[in-house]
Each structure stands twice: as C-alpha cells, then as structure tokens.
Design a protein around this motif. Structure first.
Motif, PDB file in Angstrom:
ATOM      1  N   ASN A   1      -3.209  -2.191  -3.823  1.00  0.00           N
ATOM      2  CA  ASN A   1      -5.031  -2.398  -3.326  1.00  0.00           C
ATOM      3  C   ASN A   1      -5.013  -0.852  -2.219  1.00  0.00           C
ATOM      4  OD1 ASN A   1      -3.263  -2.916  -0.489  1.00  0.00           O
ATOM      5  ND2 ASN A   1      -4.269  -5.034  -0.905  1.00  0.00           N
ATOM      6  N   PHE A   2      -4.648  -0.486  -1.484  1.00  0.00           N
ATOM      7  CA  PHE A   2      -5.187   1.051  -1.261  1.00  0.00           C
ATOM      8  C   PHE A   2      -4.013   1.577  -1.385  1.00  0.00           C
ATOM      9  CE2 PHE A   2      -8.665  -1.743   1.398  1.00  0.00           C
ATOM     10  CZ  PHE A   2      -9.418  -1.500   0.854  1.00  0.00           C
TER      11      PHE A   2
ATOM     12  N   ARG B   1       1.013  -1.220  -0.179  1.00  0.00           N
ATOM     13  CA  ARG B   1       0.033   0.060  -0.341  1.00  0.00           C
ATOM     14  C   ARG B   1       0.765   1.676  -0.229  1.00  0.00           C
ATOM     15  NH1 ARG B   1      -3.666  -1.985   5.108  1.00  0.00           N
ATOM     16  NH2 ARG B   1      -5.395  -3.488   3.599  1.00  0.00           N
TER      17      ARG B   1
ATOM     18  N   CYS C   1      -9.927   2.886  -4.900  1.00  0.00           N
ATOM     19  CA  CYS C   1      -7.945   2.184  -3.450  1.00  0.00           C
ATOM     20  C   CYS C   1      -8.543   2.875  -2.806  1.00  0.00           C
ATOM     21  CB  CYS C   1      -7.127   1.994  -4.711  1.00  0.00           C
ATOM     22  SG  CYS C   1      -6.936   0.415  -5.423  1.00  0.00           S
TER      23      CYS C   1
END
Length: 452
Positions: free
Chosen positions: A110-111, A75, A143
């Motif tokens: 993913n984020f 991330r 995201c």
C-alpha cells in the motif's frame, strides 16, 4: 498454566484491545541500480523491487492466518532516490516516482517510501532535482511517499532547504487540492532522520543498511490504555511499571512475527520499531492513554510530562523484549489519526503550540496537522525550522507533516479517509517570519559539551 494464561492474554489483546502489527516493511538497497541512463536505471529499480518483494504480501497474510495477529500494512522502503537518480542526465525525477508506484502496484503493497533526499549540510544536483520533483511526484502517484532530512545534531540545519520545502509543501497542497491536499500527507521533513524506520511517510532504506532487510512496526495504544484502566490509584512509579510490562508483551509478539516473515522471505530481520501508533478508531488512541493517567483532555497542563513518562516506559519495556529494537520506538501523536487528539483539538484543549511542546519528548514530531490553506510558505518553513531545532539541539529525531488544506480555514475539517483519518483545521501564528526564513545559509551545529 502460565503459558496458557499468556496465550489467553494475547488473544484478548488482539480481539478486544486492537493489538496489531502495524507494518512489515521490506527495506531494499537500490545502489546497484545506478545508471547514467535514467531509463535503464528505472528498469533495474522495477525489476529488483518486484523480484525481492514478490512474496512479501503473501507471506505476511500467511503469518496473519497462522498466528492470528493482524498485520495492517505491507510496505517497502528504498534507498533515497536522489542518490540513485543523481548519476543520470535526467532533470526531473517524476518518472522515478512512477516506477516506484508501478512496482508497488505489482507486488500489492500500500505504500513505498524513499522518494527522498538527505541534505542536512548541503545539496547535490540530485537533491535539488528531487526536491523540485516532489509536488508532481506526489500528485501523480498513489503509493509513493517522500521525505527530506534537512538537519542533524552534527551538521546543524540547512535553512535553504527549510525555505524551499515550505514552497514545496504549498505546491503539493495545490496540486492535490481536489482531495483536501492529501499529497502533503505523504511527505515528511525530518531532522536526525533514522535509516531503519518502517513507518510511512518517512521510511527510507539508509546507505548503511544491508542489501535487503525486513523491519517491523508494532502498535498497541489500546492495550496500554486497558492496562492502566485497572490501576486507577497507582502511583507514577507503578504506572511506569505497568506500561513497561505491557510494552514487553507487545514487543515479543512483534519480534515473533518479524523474525518469522524475514526467515520465509530469506532476508535478514532488521529492527522492531515499538511505537504506539494510533488510528482514528475508538479504542486505539494515544491521547486516551494520557487522559487515563489523569488529564481531563489531552493538551492540558501536565500533558507533556505524561507523554514523556509514557514514551520512556514504552522504550524500556521494548528493549527488555528484543535486542533488535530500533527505528523511532515511542509514541506517535498524529492529530488526524487519533480520535482522542481530534476531540482535544475540537474542544480547544490542544493547540498547535502545545503540540510543538509535546514533540520535544516524543516520537516523531508535528504529525498530520491540517492548517489553513492560505498559510504562507514562509510560515510553513518557520514551523519546519522550529521542529528541526528541537531535534538538533536535543539530539533526537523530529519531523513535520503539515497539510495546508487548499480552500479551507479554521472551523473546517479535512477528510483523508482510512488510517489517515480526518483533521480539524488548526490555527497557526499569523505573525510574519519571512525575513528570518529568507536569510538562507546554515544554522550551525550546536555545541554538545556545554549543555544545560
């Protein structure tokens, strides 16, 4: 012989007890991306993120293969966008969220956290615009995660922000109603927010941080539970010692991964956050640790004491293993992400009020709790104010991530999928607090020299 035994023990912790590195999070400063032109600023943001994080996922996967330790999430956190966009002429910051989303997609994470504002003592123009942009930003991106720090032990609680955020959470729930109001799962309201938190949805890169750093979040509730299973008749002192030693081993593994990835990405190693972060999977639950201590169900009397001891022992063990322990470090109690917590809610052992009591001794706060979709905005603001007060008075971080699930009520279940899990809708107090919330202004900072 000792080293061989340690290797075997680590392998067992990974394969059978779900030890993992929950996240490696690259923190990136965007202060040099400020521009009076929003278009130019967003281009600078995209270019900087995709340049610095180009190899983040690749190096993370390489370490997974070489060391055999799973890294669940890769991330990024960035400087709070209200500080960056505030110099522009823009009157809506949704395009900044879309830029972050595009950069996240390009580098394959993913984020990305940092669509954030820091308003414990008041608002700037940029803070107000960002807060107003949150519902659409979370509804139109995949995201992006958002947070607002609305109080601190030094400044008190910004009750104007508390009131507005209750409305923002309701608007976000409505705009994402087709997916059980999942937009609210990507937003956290904090008091005493830390600037080096690698965990979403509250991660942002603080202004006191370096240009770019690599922070690591380690988890391992299954490992702690397994260790306690072998000590059925242990005293509290013996249990604390077992948890400390287990936390020490988990932290060493995380420190190795973090420093190695940071070196390969040519950025400084930031902090290691040793938090027992659960998942909906069987064998990865913080609630089950508490039950292993002797509670019939998480939520019964004694739960707060058990959680306090667990949190303290985890921190003590982690500090012994690394000089870079930071972030929150403790035990998370998100309802939807912990199969033991879900069961405790469904059987009536765990209530909203008991959850609030537990947050006085743990990291981070009322987390991933689904509430009826018709809950008034002022009631949500009351929940934010209560949790902020616990953090401000006790000089600790607290947060709220509640999800008023549009169209659902007590007895229903919200399904979020993946690590976000599922959440039974929990009842909240139906008595009105709107007069209190609507007063506005600031709850003053507490006195620190006259405590009891």
């Amino acid at each position: 012989m000792t080293m061989f035994k340690d290797v075997l023990e680590t392998v067992r912790m990974i394969e059978k007890e779900r030890l993992d590195i929950r996240t490696i999070t690259m923190g990136i400063s965007l202060l040099d991306c400020i521009d009076s032109s929003g278009v130019k600023s967003r281009q600078k943001i995209y270019d900087k993120i995709t340049f610095l994080a180009e190899n983040l996922v690749k190096e993370g996967e390489r370490i997974e293969t070489e060391l055999g330790i799973p890294i669940v999430n890769k991330r990024i956190s960035v400087t709070p966008i209200s500080l960056i966009a505030g110099s522009s002429e823009d009157l809506n910051y949704v395009e900044y969220a879309k830029t972050l989303d595009a950069a996240a997609a390009t580098v394959g994470i993913n984020f990305i956290g940092g669509f954030s504002a820091l308003v414990p003592k008041g608002f700037t123009k940029g803070d107000r615009i960002l807060i107003d942009s949150i519902p659409e930003a979370l509804a139109t991106t995949n995201c992006v995660c958002s947070s607002v720090n609305l109080g601190s032990s030094k400044a008190g609680i910004n009750m104007d922000a508390v009131k507005r955020l209750g409305e923002v959470i309701k608007e976000t729930a409505y705009l994402t109603r087709e997916a059980d109001s999942i937009g609210c799962a990507k937003f956290v309201a904090f008091a005493n927010a830390v600037e080096d938190n690698p965990f979403m949805a509250g991660a942002f890169h603080g202004v006191g941080e370096a240009e770019a750093v690599l922070n690591v979040g380690v988890s391992g509730p299954g490992v702690v539970k397994r260790a306690l299973e072998k000590a059925q008749h242990a005293s509290f002192g013996e249990m604390a010692e077992i948890i400390k030693k287990t936390a020490f081993k988990i932290t060493r593994a995380g420190h190795l991964v973090g420093t190695t990835v940071a070196e390969r990405l040519n950025v400084p190693f930031g902090i290691l956050d040793l938090s027992l972060a659960p998942t909906p999977e069987i064998g990865d639950s913080v609630a089950r640790i508490l039950e292993e201590m002797g509670l019939e169900h998480c939520g019964t009397h004694g739960t707060t004491a058990a959680l306090a001891m667990l949190n303290d022992a985890v921190k003590k063990g982690g500090i012994m293993a690394s000089t870079s322990v930071g972030g929150f470090s403790g035990a998370f109690i998100p309802v939807s992400e912990d199969e033991g917590m879900i069961e405790a809610v469904e059987c009536g052992a765990l209530t909203f009020d008991k959850l609030e009591a537990m947050t006085s001794v743990c990291s981070v706060g009322i987390d991933m709790v689904a509430i009826p979709g018709d809950t008034p905005a002022t009631t949500i603001s009351g929940i934010l104010a209560d949790e902020a007060a616990i953090g401000v008075i006790n000089n600790k971080t607290t947060g709220v991530r509640v999800i008023p699930v549009y169209g659902k009520d007590v007895g229903d279940t919200a399904e979020f999928g993946g690590l976000l899990g599922r959440a039974p809708i929990m009842p909240v107090n139906k008595n009105d607090c709107s007069v209190f919330v609507n007063r506005g202004g600031q709850i003053p900072a507490p006195i620190h020299s006259f405590k009891n």
